[in-house]
Motif scaffolding. Sequence first.
Motif, PDB file in Angstrom:
ATOM      1  N   CYS A  23      67.041 -37.018 -91.379  1.00  0.00           N
ATOM      2  CA  CYS A  23      67.461 -38.038 -92.364  1.00  0.00           C
ATOM      3  C   CYS A  23      66.318 -38.908 -92.871  1.00  0.00           C
ATOM      4  CB  CYS A  23      68.486 -38.973 -91.741  1.00  0.00           C
ATOM      5  SG  CYS A  23      70.019 -38.208 -91.359  1.00  0.00           S
ATOM      6  N   TYR A  24      65.138 -38.800 -92.271  1.00  0.00           N
ATOM      7  CA  TYR A  24      63.997 -39.589 -92.772  1.00  0.00           C
ATOM      8  C   TYR A  24      63.215 -38.845 -93.853  1.00  0.00           C
ATOM      9  CZ  TYR A  24      64.327 -42.495 -88.458  1.00  0.00           C
ATOM     10  OH  TYR A  24      64.729 -43.322 -87.435  1.00  0.00           O
ATOM     11  N   GLN A  25      63.623 -37.601 -94.131  1.00  0.00           N
ATOM     12  CA  GLN A  25      62.893 -36.813 -95.142  1.00  0.00           C
ATOM     13  C   GLN A  25      63.132 -37.371 -96.546  1.00  0.00           C
ATOM     14  OE1 GLN A  25      61.002 -33.492 -94.594  1.00  0.00           O
ATOM     15  NE2 GLN A  25      60.736 -34.973 -92.951  1.00  0.00           N
ATOM     16  N   GLY A  37      70.462 -34.353 -90.526  1.00  0.00           N
ATOM     17  CA  GLY A  37      70.982 -35.247 -89.497  1.00  0.00           C
ATOM     18  C   GLY A  37      69.886 -35.844 -88.652  1.00  0.00           C
ATOM     19  N   ASP A  38      70.297 -36.339 -87.476  1.00  0.00           N
ATOM     20  CA  ASP A  38      69.315 -36.959 -86.578  1.00  0.00           C
ATOM     21  C   ASP A  38      68.782 -35.897 -85.597  1.00  0.00           C
ATOM     22  OD1 ASP A  38      71.387 -36.638 -84.748  1.00  0.00           O
ATOM     23  OD2 ASP A  38      71.389 -38.709 -84.074  1.00  0.00           O
ATOM     24  N   SER A  39      67.924 -36.327 -84.694  1.00  0.00           N
ATOM     25  CA  SER A  39      67.239 -35.389 -83.801  1.00  0.00           C
ATOM     26  C   SER A  39      68.217 -34.580 -82.945  1.00  0.00           C
ATOM     27  CB  SER A  39      66.304 -36.136 -82.857  1.00  0.00           C
ATOM     28  OG  SER A  39      65.442 -36.940 -83.576  1.00  0.00           O
ATOM     29  N   SER A  60      56.353 -32.596 -86.188  1.00  0.00           N
ATOM     30  CA  SER A  60      56.059 -31.446 -85.330  1.00  0.00           C
ATOM     31  C   SER A  60      56.896 -31.380 -84.053  1.00  0.00           C
ATOM     32  CB  SER A  60      54.571 -31.385 -85.000  1.00  0.00           C
ATOM     33  OG  SER A  60      54.179 -32.574 -84.401  1.00  0.00           O
ATOM     34  N   PHE A  61      57.193 -32.542 -83.420  1.00  0.00           N
ATOM     35  CA  PHE A  61      57.944 -32.435 -82.163  1.00  0.00           C
ATOM     36  C   PHE A  61      59.332 -31.852 -82.421  1.00  0.00           C
ATOM     37  CE2 PHE A  61      59.470 -36.757 -83.290  1.00  0.00           C
ATOM     38  CZ  PHE A  61      60.821 -36.639 -83.010  1.00  0.00           C
ATOM     39  N   MET A  62      59.875 -32.065 -83.616  1.00  0.00           N
ATOM     40  CA  MET A  62      61.211 -31.540 -83.943  1.00  0.00           C
ATOM     41  C   MET A  62      61.154 -30.021 -84.102  1.00  0.00           C
ATOM     42  SD  MET A  62      62.490 -34.387 -86.630  1.00  0.00           S
ATOM     43  CE  MET A  62      62.750 -36.059 -86.049  1.00  0.00           C
ATOM     44  N   ALA A  63      60.109 -29.554 -84.784  1.00  0.00           N
ATOM     45  CA  ALA A  63      59.953 -28.103 -84.969  1.00  0.00           C
ATOM     46  C   ALA A  63      59.680 -27.444 -83.611  1.00  0.00           C
ATOM     47  CB  ALA A  63      58.832 -27.835 -85.951  1.00  0.00           C
ATOM     48  N   SER A 195      70.309 -51.923 -86.616  1.00  0.00           N
ATOM     49  CA  SER A 195      68.930 -51.572 -86.254  1.00  0.00           C
ATOM     50  C   SER A 195      68.892 -50.346 -85.337  1.00  0.00           C
ATOM     51  CB  SER A 195      68.232 -52.756 -85.565  1.00  0.00           C
ATOM     52  OG  SER A 195      68.868 -53.037 -84.349  1.00  0.00           O
ATOM     53  N   HIS A 196      67.699 -49.752 -85.261  1.00  0.00           N
ATOM     54  CA  HIS A 196      67.472 -48.573 -84.412  1.00  0.00           C
ATOM     55  C   HIS A 196      66.886 -49.056 -83.079  1.00  0.00           C
ATOM     56  CE1 HIS A 196      65.790 -44.718 -83.088  1.00  0.00           C
ATOM     57  NE2 HIS A 196      66.592 -44.147 -83.968  1.00  0.00           N
ATOM     58  N   PRO A 197      67.210 -48.383 -81.953  1.00  0.00           N
ATOM     59  CA  PRO A 197      66.674 -48.856 -80.661  1.00  0.00           C
ATOM     60  C   PRO A 197      65.165 -48.702 -80.492  1.00  0.00           C
ATOM     61  CG  PRO A 197      67.978 -46.866 -80.358  1.00  0.00           C
ATOM     62  CD  PRO A 197      68.166 -47.288 -81.775  1.00  0.00           C
ATOM     63  N   GLU A 198      64.482 -48.080 -81.462  1.00  0.00           N
ATOM     64  CA  GLU A 198      63.012 -48.065 -81.402  1.00  0.00           C
ATOM     65  C   GLU A 198      62.432 -49.414 -81.861  1.00  0.00           C
ATOM     66  OE1 GLU A 198      61.503 -44.708 -83.628  1.00  0.00           O
ATOM     67  OE2 GLU A 198      62.557 -43.283 -82.362  1.00  0.00           O
ATOM     68  N   CYS A 199      63.293 -50.300 -82.396  1.00  0.00           N
ATOM     69  CA  CYS A 199      62.823 -51.637 -82.797  1.00  0.00           C
ATOM     70  C   CYS A 199      62.577 -52.496 -81.549  1.00  0.00           C
ATOM     71  CB  CYS A 199      63.874 -52.331 -83.662  1.00  0.00           C
ATOM     72  SG  CYS A 199      64.125 -51.587 -85.276  1.00  0.00           S
ATOM     73  N   GLY A 211      71.821 -48.619 -82.980  1.00  0.00           N
ATOM     74  CA  GLY A 211      72.175 -47.241 -82.671  1.00  0.00           C
ATOM     75  C   GLY A 211      71.196 -46.281 -83.308  1.00  0.00           C
ATOM     76  N   SER A 212      71.334 -45.022 -82.897  1.00  0.00           N
ATOM     77  CA  SER A 212      70.482 -43.971 -83.457  1.00  0.00           C
ATOM     78  C   SER A 212      70.839 -43.779 -84.938  1.00  0.00           C
ATOM     79  CB  SER A 212      70.733 -42.681 -82.699  1.00  0.00           C
ATOM     80  OG  SER A 212      72.058 -42.259 -82.950  1.00  0.00           O
ATOM     81  N   THR A 213      70.114 -42.920 -85.589  1.00  0.00           N
ATOM     82  CA  THR A 213      70.354 -42.640 -86.997  1.00  0.00           C
ATOM     83  C   THR A 213      71.835 -42.294 -87.232  1.00  0.00           C
ATOM     84  OG1 THR A 213      68.115 -41.825 -87.098  1.00  0.00           O
ATOM     85  CG2 THR A 213      69.573 -41.143 -88.871  1.00  0.00           C
TER      86      THR A 213
END
Length: 301
Positions: A23-25, A37-39, A60-63, A195-199, A211-213
Amino acid sequence: MNDLIEKINKLKKEKNAVVLAHCYQNIEIDEVADFVGDSLYLSKAAKDTNADIIVFAGVSFMAETAKLLSPDKKVLLPRPEAGCFMANMIDINSLKEFKAKYNNLPVVCYVNSTAEIKAESDICCTSSNAVKIVEKLKCSEVLFVPDTYLGKWVEQKLKGVKVHTYNGFCPTHLRVLPEDIENARKKYPNAKILSHPECHQNVTAASDFTGSTKEIMDYVRNSNHKEFVISTEKGVYDRLKRDYKDKTFYMIKDDLVCKNMKWNTLEDIYYSLLNETTEIKLDEQIMHKAKRSIERMFEKE
Ligand code: 13P
Ligand code: SF4
């Protein structure tokens, strides 16, 4: 653009290929994507697809994760330079030091990590299931790599589990400051702040929902509210704006963009599929071990 979309769709059929897009593309990539979608959602799609080729519009980590789950398929990353800043913050030596410092407690590894790091971890998680995975481990103490903020968020949610976090972070999500939340509250008093939990934890604490995406998107879908402030990568805002015309969205701040996520264009996807580049190749031994940590995640899902 339409011409390119047609050419990609034709190639997909000819080669029995699918396009997976995070979804960040850039949003126009959704036009050729079979799954968006999300990861977590995308890793499930990679695991279950019958396609011969997976083109991963992501980082890359997703691929790599798709390759681990579908080792017999050709997995392509159109722009090989699309890495993840957070994933690159930990290497194998620092992970070993971190484990040694804490007497080899179980290691939970965020999917935003290299295959090498996954291979040295006990179990993987994504932002959608991090709390559930740590809870199901039933340990009083765990190590969490590489994202310190997702780890702290899990600890706060679980109360009673000590989560020792590595000091990695996402530079995009960390750009959101507590004062941005305060300002948004004043400017948009009727809006819910998501917000996303990476904040940073002071940002998530001041938000209405974290929450996640996918969880952010589900929140909007199920909410009767009409206005939302989005405190995560801009791709989420772009898709919400496109999909919910009766609701109003504001970005927490301008340009909250992950540059690595924006490398891919439709043209890159076309050439990637045409020339079958750039193929993800991983060391057999690392693959075997890294796959186990992802499989353990699915077993606890
Ligand atoms: P999710 O897709 O799990 O929400 O993760 C966000 C992210 O930062 C991906 O890099
Ligand atoms: Fe990595 Fe952050 Fe970009 Fe996600 S948004 S890919 S965590 S740098």
